[in-house]
Design an enzyme around this catalytic site. Structure first.
Site, short mmCIF file in Angstrom:
data_model
loop_
_atom_site.label_atom_id
_atom_site.label_comp_id
_atom_site.label_asym_id
_atom_site.label_seq_id
_atom_site.Cartn_x
_atom_site.Cartn_y
_atom_site.Cartn_z
N ASN A 96 -10.14 -0.08 -0.52
CA ASN A 96 -8.68 -0.02 -0.43
C ASN A 96 -8.10 -0.60 -1.71
O ASN A 96 -8.17 -1.81 -1.94
CB ASN A 96 -8.21 -0.82 0.79
CG ASN A 96 -6.71 -0.76 1.00
OD1 ASN A 96 -5.97 -0.32 0.13
ND2 ASN A 96 -6.26 -1.23 2.15
N CYS A 126 0.81 -1.22 0.00
CA CYS A 126 0.00 0.00 0.00
C CYS A 126 0.84 1.27 0.00
O CYS A 126 0.37 2.33 -0.41
CB CYS A 126 -0.96 0.00 1.19
SG CYS A 126 -2.09 -1.41 1.22
N HIS A 131 -3.58 7.26 2.01
CA HIS A 131 -3.94 5.91 1.59
C HIS A 131 -5.36 5.61 2.05
O HIS A 131 -5.69 5.82 3.21
CB HIS A 131 -2.95 4.91 2.19
CG HIS A 131 -3.35 3.48 2.03
ND1 HIS A 131 -3.82 2.97 0.84
CD2 HIS A 131 -3.35 2.45 2.91
CE1 HIS A 131 -4.09 1.69 0.99
NE2 HIS A 131 -3.82 1.36 2.24
#
Length: 322
Positions: free
Chosen positions: A279, A113, A249
């Protein structure tokens, strides 16, 4: 000095959008349960013919169009992904071919990520040497293909997508000039077992599935993200009050809220797309950035902070004058 300036942004999403209600028909969950714990309402899932490379190429085309730059003017491609099309070669080279670029430096970065932040620092460093002039920096993922669709704790959290920026090295002797002002990256491999995939070419010979201990990841995320943003702002000689936008994020709405409170940032300064995209790992920061640029929120000259944390653990932040 040479600063890396963002000339354009782009993003791409798979055609299929999946609601919480649709997921609830497949696993033991509900729209209320997902929204309350994560803020997620929708995610996009890659279908037949949609891959990390194809999404990355579409996002890159959008960034090139926005920048007014022809593909042939790109001499560096850095692609962040944890879900490459193949074990090798690098997915960046597939994107290069799709864009019709005959020759340039092209490689992948794997930091899950945080991958896009890692890719930004790598590209920024290479541009500031003057060896390269223009770079495509891309985050792209098809996480749906490494999810355990019977694990409701993880399968509801992730989606597929891509985001891209065109970076150009420009000479600047003005302290108030545009460009990347500071970046800071971290990693701590002791926390591997909190967020990982249980497979790989050299260990199991399989792709594996994503595994996560959500509560522990949440605790580390809030602490690490607030710290790295303060650290990067300090390097840039700025304070949190001077930040116009934070593009984080997009892991979980509760993490975004908690991190903003820890830094004393107003919630309206935080770009949030987790509700519609879930996500998307390395794609989430550039995807959210593109949304905020195209809807007019982020304007040239504003101070923008990008931040992310992912498996490894890895985490990082970048401060720029957009």
């Amino acid at each position: 000095m040479i600063r890396s300036v963002i000339l354009g942004t782009g993003s791409a999403l798979p055609a299929r959008r999946v609601s919480n209600a649709e997921l609830a028909a497949q696993v033991d969950t509900s729209d209320e349960w997902i929204v309350e714990r994560t803020g997620i309402r929708f995610r996009h899932i890659a279908g037949e013919g949609e891959t990390t490379a194809s999404l990355a190429a579409d996002a890159a085309r959008g960034a090139l169009d926005a920048a007014g730059v022809e593909p042939g003017a790109i001499d560096l491609i850095v692609l962040a992904t944890a879900t490459p099309d193949q074990t090798f070669p690098a997915t960046a080279t597939s994107v290069q071919a799709m864009l019709g670029i005959a020759d340039c430096v092209a490689f992948d970065v794997a930091a899950v990520c945080s991958g896009f932040l890692y890719a930004v620092q790598v590209a920024d460093s290479m541009l500031r040497t003057g060896v390269h002039r223009r770079a495509l920096v891309i985050g792209a993922e098809t996480f749906s293909r490494i999810l355990d669709w019977e694990d409701r704790a993880t399968c509801v959290l992730f989606g597929d997508g891509a985001g891209a920026i065109v970076l150009q090295g420009q000479e600047s002797d003005d302290a108030t000039g545009r460009g990347i002002l500071a970046t800071r990256l971290h990693a701590d491999g002791r926390y591997n077992d909190l967020l990982y995939v249980d497979g790989g070419p050299s260990s199991t010979g399989t792709v594996g599935k994503l595994r996560m201990k959500g509560r522990e990841v949440f605790r580390h995320a809030v602490t690490n993200l607030a710290a790295v943003m303060e650290e990067s702002l300090g390097i840039a000689g700025l304070e949190a009050a001077q930040v116009d936008w934070v593009v984080p994020h997009q892991a979980n709405a509760r993490i975004l809220d908690a991190t903003a409170r820890k830094l004393g940032l107003q919630p309206e300064k935080v770009v949030v797309t987790v509700d519609r995209h879930a996500n998307t790992s390395a794609a989430s920061v550039p995807l959210a950035l593109d949304v905020a640029v195209r809807d007019g929120r982020i304007q040239q000259g504003q101070i923008v902070v990008l931040e992310a944390m992912g498996g490894g653990f890895t985490w990082g932040a970048a401060v720029m004058r957009f």
